[in-house]
Design a protein around this motif. Structure first.
Motif, PDB file in Angstrom:
ATOM      1  N   HIS A  52       0.872  -1.183   0.000  1.00  0.00           N
ATOM      2  CA  HIS A  52       0.000   0.000   0.000  1.00  0.00           C
ATOM      3  C   HIS A  52       0.908   1.232   0.000  1.00  0.00           C
ATOM      4  O   HIS A  52       1.458   1.591   1.047  1.00  0.00           O
ATOM      5  CB  HIS A  52      -0.883   0.024   1.245  1.00  0.00           C
ATOM      6  CG  HIS A  52      -1.880  -1.104   1.313  1.00  0.00           C
ATOM      7  ND1 HIS A  52      -1.579  -2.334   1.855  1.00  0.00           N
ATOM      8  CD2 HIS A  52      -3.171  -1.174   0.902  1.00  0.00           C
ATOM      9  CE1 HIS A  52      -2.663  -3.113   1.777  1.00  0.00           C
ATOM     10  NE2 HIS A  52      -3.633  -2.445   1.201  1.00  0.00           N
ATOM     11  N   ALA A  53       1.034   1.883  -1.156  1.00  0.00           N
ATOM     12  CA  ALA A  53       1.997   2.992  -1.291  1.00  0.00           C
ATOM     13  C   ALA A  53       1.609   4.211  -0.464  1.00  0.00           C
ATOM     14  O   ALA A  53       2.458   5.002  -0.066  1.00  0.00           O
ATOM     15  CB  ALA A  53       2.099   3.394  -2.760  1.00  0.00           C
ATOM     16  N   TRP A  79      -4.744  12.324  -5.457  1.00  0.00           N
ATOM     17  CA  TRP A  79      -3.948  11.109  -5.576  1.00  0.00           C
ATOM     18  C   TRP A  79      -4.776   9.913  -6.067  1.00  0.00           C
ATOM     19  O   TRP A  79      -4.223   8.870  -6.360  1.00  0.00           O
ATOM     20  CB  TRP A  79      -3.309  10.751  -4.229  1.00  0.00           C
ATOM     21  CG  TRP A  79      -2.139  11.615  -3.869  1.00  0.00           C
ATOM     22  CD1 TRP A  79      -1.519  12.551  -4.640  1.00  0.00           C
ATOM     23  CD2 TRP A  79      -1.442  11.603  -2.614  1.00  0.00           C
ATOM     24  NE1 TRP A  79      -0.481  13.122  -3.951  1.00  0.00           N
ATOM     25  CE2 TRP A  79      -0.413  12.562  -2.712  1.00  0.00           C
ATOM     26  CE3 TRP A  79      -1.589  10.879  -1.428  1.00  0.00           C
ATOM     27  CZ2 TRP A  79       0.477  12.809  -1.647  1.00  0.00           C
ATOM     28  CZ3 TRP A  79      -0.707  11.122  -0.380  1.00  0.00           C
ATOM     29  CH2 TRP A  79       0.319  12.073  -0.490  1.00  0.00           C
ATOM     30  N   LEU A  80      -6.103  10.071  -6.103  1.00  0.00           N
ATOM     31  CA  LEU A  80      -6.931   8.962  -6.572  1.00  0.00           C
ATOM     32  C   LEU A  80      -7.525   9.239  -7.958  1.00  0.00           C
ATOM     33  O   LEU A  80      -8.542   8.669  -8.332  1.00  0.00           O
ATOM     34  CB  LEU A  80      -8.021   8.636  -5.548  1.00  0.00           C
ATOM     35  CG  LEU A  80      -7.495   7.804  -4.362  1.00  0.00           C
ATOM     36  CD1 LEU A  80      -8.414   7.893  -3.158  1.00  0.00           C
ATOM     37  CD2 LEU A  80      -7.304   6.341  -4.751  1.00  0.00           C
ATOM     38  N   ALA A  81      -6.855  10.089  -8.708  1.00  0.00           N
ATOM     39  CA  ALA A  81      -7.262  10.322 -10.099  1.00  0.00           C
ATOM     40  C   ALA A  81      -7.037   9.043 -10.906  1.00  0.00           C
ATOM     41  O   ALA A  81      -6.331   8.129 -10.468  1.00  0.00           O
ATOM     42  CB  ALA A  81      -6.445  11.458 -10.698  1.00  0.00           C
ATOM     43  N   GLU A 117      -6.215  -3.425 -12.257  1.00  0.00           N
ATOM     44  CA  GLU A 117      -7.177  -4.491 -11.985  1.00  0.00           C
ATOM     45  C   GLU A 117      -8.275  -3.980 -11.047  1.00  0.00           C
ATOM     46  O   GLU A 117      -8.212  -2.866 -10.546  1.00  0.00           O
ATOM     47  CB  GLU A 117      -6.456  -5.701 -11.388  1.00  0.00           C
ATOM     48  CG  GLU A 117      -5.278  -6.230 -12.229  1.00  0.00           C
ATOM     49  CD  GLU A 117      -5.688  -6.977 -13.501  1.00  0.00           C
ATOM     50  OE1 GLU A 117      -6.908  -7.140 -13.736  1.00  0.00           O
ATOM     51  OE2 GLU A 117      -4.788  -7.382 -14.271  1.00  0.00           O
ATOM     52  N   ASN A 118      -9.258  -4.840 -10.822  1.00  0.00           N
ATOM     53  CA  ASN A 118     -10.505  -4.456 -10.141  1.00  0.00           C
ATOM     54  C   ASN A 118     -10.410  -4.629  -8.613  1.00  0.00           C
ATOM     55  O   ASN A 118     -10.148  -5.731  -8.122  1.00  0.00           O
ATOM     56  CB  ASN A 118     -11.622  -5.349 -10.718  1.00  0.00           C
ATOM     57  CG  ASN A 118     -13.009  -4.974 -10.236  1.00  0.00           C
ATOM     58  OD1 ASN A 118     -13.187  -4.359  -9.189  1.00  0.00           O
ATOM     59  ND2 ASN A 118     -14.012  -5.382 -11.011  1.00  0.00           N
ATOM     60  N   HIS A 119     -10.629  -3.523  -7.893  1.00  0.00           N
ATOM     61  CA  HIS A 119     -10.652  -3.554  -6.418  1.00  0.00           C
ATOM     62  C   HIS A 119     -12.018  -3.060  -5.927  1.00  0.00           C
ATOM     63  O   HIS A 119     -12.116  -2.458  -4.872  1.00  0.00           O
ATOM     64  CB  HIS A 119      -9.511  -2.671  -5.894  1.00  0.00           C
ATOM     65  CG  HIS A 119      -9.151  -2.895  -4.446  1.00  0.00           C
ATOM     66  ND1 HIS A 119      -9.225  -4.097  -3.811  1.00  0.00           N
ATOM     67  CD2 HIS A 119      -8.672  -2.020  -3.506  1.00  0.00           C
ATOM     68  CE1 HIS A 119      -8.825  -3.965  -2.552  1.00  0.00           C
ATOM     69  NE2 HIS A 119      -8.497  -2.707  -2.334  1.00  0.00           N
ATOM     70  N   ASP A 133      -5.294  -0.268  -3.976  1.00  0.00           N
ATOM     71  CA  ASP A 133      -6.062   0.980  -3.851  1.00  0.00           C
ATOM     72  C   ASP A 133      -5.820   1.993  -4.972  1.00  0.00           C
ATOM     73  O   ASP A 133      -6.623   2.895  -5.160  1.00  0.00           O
ATOM     74  CB  ASP A 133      -5.895   1.647  -2.473  1.00  0.00           C
ATOM     75  CG  ASP A 133      -6.335   0.715  -1.345  1.00  0.00           C
ATOM     76  OD1 ASP A 133      -7.256  -0.093  -1.586  1.00  0.00           O
ATOM     77  OD2 ASP A 133      -5.757   0.771  -0.250  1.00  0.00           O
ATOM     78  N   GLY A 134      -4.709   1.851  -5.699  1.00  0.00           N
ATOM     79  CA  GLY A 134      -4.555   2.651  -6.911  1.00  0.00           C
ATOM     80  C   GLY A 134      -4.407   4.141  -6.675  1.00  0.00           C
ATOM     81  O   GLY A 134      -5.140   4.943  -7.262  1.00  0.00           O
ATOM     82  N   THR A 135      -3.468   4.530  -5.832  1.00  0.00           N
ATOM     83  CA  THR A 135      -3.178   5.963  -5.711  1.00  0.00           C
ATOM     84  C   THR A 135      -2.041   6.332  -6.662  1.00  0.00           C
ATOM     85  O   THR A 135      -1.302   5.466  -7.134  1.00  0.00           O
ATOM     86  CB  THR A 135      -2.755   6.341  -4.280  1.00  0.00           C
ATOM     87  OG1 THR A 135      -1.561   5.628  -3.954  1.00  0.00           O
ATOM     88  CG2 THR A 135      -3.859   6.012  -3.284  1.00  0.00           C
TER      89      THR A 135
END
Ligand SMILES: [Zn+2]
Length: 273
Positions: free
Chosen positions: A11-12, A135-137, A153-155, A71-73
Motif C-alpha cells: 500500500h503505497a 492522488w486517486l485520479a 485491476e478491479n478492487h 487501492d490505486g493511488t
C-alpha cells in the motif's frame, strides 16, 4: 517438489513511519533486491492464474513470486511530494529501475495494481482519507498499462468505505456484507466496465477490499458470474503461498506491514516452498 508461490501486496499511500516497516516505497526497493538475491523471479499475477487454469507449465513457475499494489493511488505510479514524508519515489519507478538493472535475470517483472473504480468514491476518499491532492485520479491508468510493467485491476466499485456515499453494504469499511447478488453485481461488474473504459484494458483479476472474502462471493458469485465480468481470479490477504490446489477465487497474498515488517521476515517467507 510441490510449487508454492508467494504474492506480495503493498500500500503505497499508507505510511506509518519513514522506514522499511512503515513505508512501502523503502520496503519495495529493498525487497526487489532480496527477491533477486534469493533466486526468485517476479512474474505477472496473470501467469499464476494461467498456471492454475492449466494454461502454463510448472517450469514457468519455479521460484516465481508475484507483486501487487492496492487501492490505486498516484503513489503507485509516479513520485509524489508527501506533506509529511517528503518526496516519495512511487512504486512503478522503483519497479522500472529494478527491471532495467536486472533485465536478463528478471525479464517478467510486473505488478498488478488494484484500483477503486467509482470516480465519486475516489474523490471522497481523496478528500476524507488522504490529503485532497488528487492522488486517486485515474488519468495515469493508460500510461501505467502502456508501461508493460503494471496492469490496472478491479478492487471494487467503492471499496464499501464509510466515506463513500454510494456504498451500501453493512458493515461499512468491510467487504463481508457484500454477500448477495445485487450487492456483488453493484461492486464488481460496473467496476470492470469503467476500469476498461478508463485504462484501455479489461481487468482480469479482483482483490477483495480489506482482504474480506466471504462464502457468497468466493463460492457462488465469482465462480458463476466472474467470467461474465471478464474476471479469472480473486485475491485475499490470507498470508499463505499459492499452490496448485489453491481456489482461484480465494488466492492468498502477503501484506507488507502486516505479514512482514523486516527484510528478514520476507526472506523467511520467500524461503518457504
Ligand atoms: Zn483496498
Amino acid at each position: 517438489m510441490a510449487l508454492g508461490i508467494p504474492v506480495l501486496c503493498y500500500h503505497a499511500h499508507i505510511i506509518g513511519s519513514n522506514d522499511y516497516a512503515g513505508n512501502a516505497h523503502i520496503a519495495l526497493a529493498e525487497d526487489l533486491q532480496l527477491i533477486q538475491a534469493c533466486g526468485r523471479r517476479i512474474v505477472p499475477l496473470r501467469w499464476i492464474v494461467d498456471w492454475l487454469q492449466g494454461r502454463r507449465e510448472d517450469a514457468d513457475m519455479i521460484n516465481a513470486v508475484g507483486i501487487s499494489f492496492d487501492d490505486g493511488t498516484l503513489l503507485d505510479f509516479q513520485p509524489v511530494e508527501h506533506p509529511q514524508y517528503g518526496t516519495l519515489p512511487g512504486l512503478l519507478p522503483i519497479l522500472q529501475q529494478f527491471a532495467r538493472q536486472h533485465q536478463y535475470e528478471q525479464p517478467s517483472v510486473h505488478a498488478s495494481c488494484f484500483v477503486i473504480a467509482s470516480p465519486l468514491a475516489r474523490m471522497q476518499a481523496d478528500q476524507h482519507l488522504l490529503y485532497g491532492r488528487n492522488w486517486l485520479a485515474s488519468d495515469w491508468w493508460p500510461d501505467a498499462t502502456a508501461s508493460g510493467l503494471m496492469s490496472i485491476e478491479n478492487h471494487s466499485w467503492d471499496h464499501n468505505m464509510a466515506v463513500a456515499t454510494e456504498a451500501c453494504a453493512t458493515p461499512r469499511n468491510s467487504f463481508r456484507g457484500v454477500d448477495d447478488l445485487p450487492a456483488a453485481r453493484r461492486q464488481i461488474e460496473p467496476a470492470s466496465e469503467l476500469i476498461e473504459e478508463l485504462s484501455g484494458r479489461r481487468p482480469e483479476l479482483f482483490a477483495y477490499p480489506y482482504g474480506d472474502v466471504n462464502d457468497y462471493l468466493a463460492d457462488c458469485y465469482l465462480p458463476e458470474h466472474g467470467a461474465t465480468a471478464g474476471l479469472r481470479a480473486a485475491f485475499t490477504t490470507a498470508g499463505k503461498h499459492i499452490d496448485a490446489h489453491s481456489d482461484r477465487w480465494k488466492l492468498p497474498r502477503y501484506v507488507h506491514g502486516l505479514h512482514w515488517r523486516q527484510a528478514e521476515q520476507l526472506q523467511n517467507i520467500l524461503r518457504q516452498s
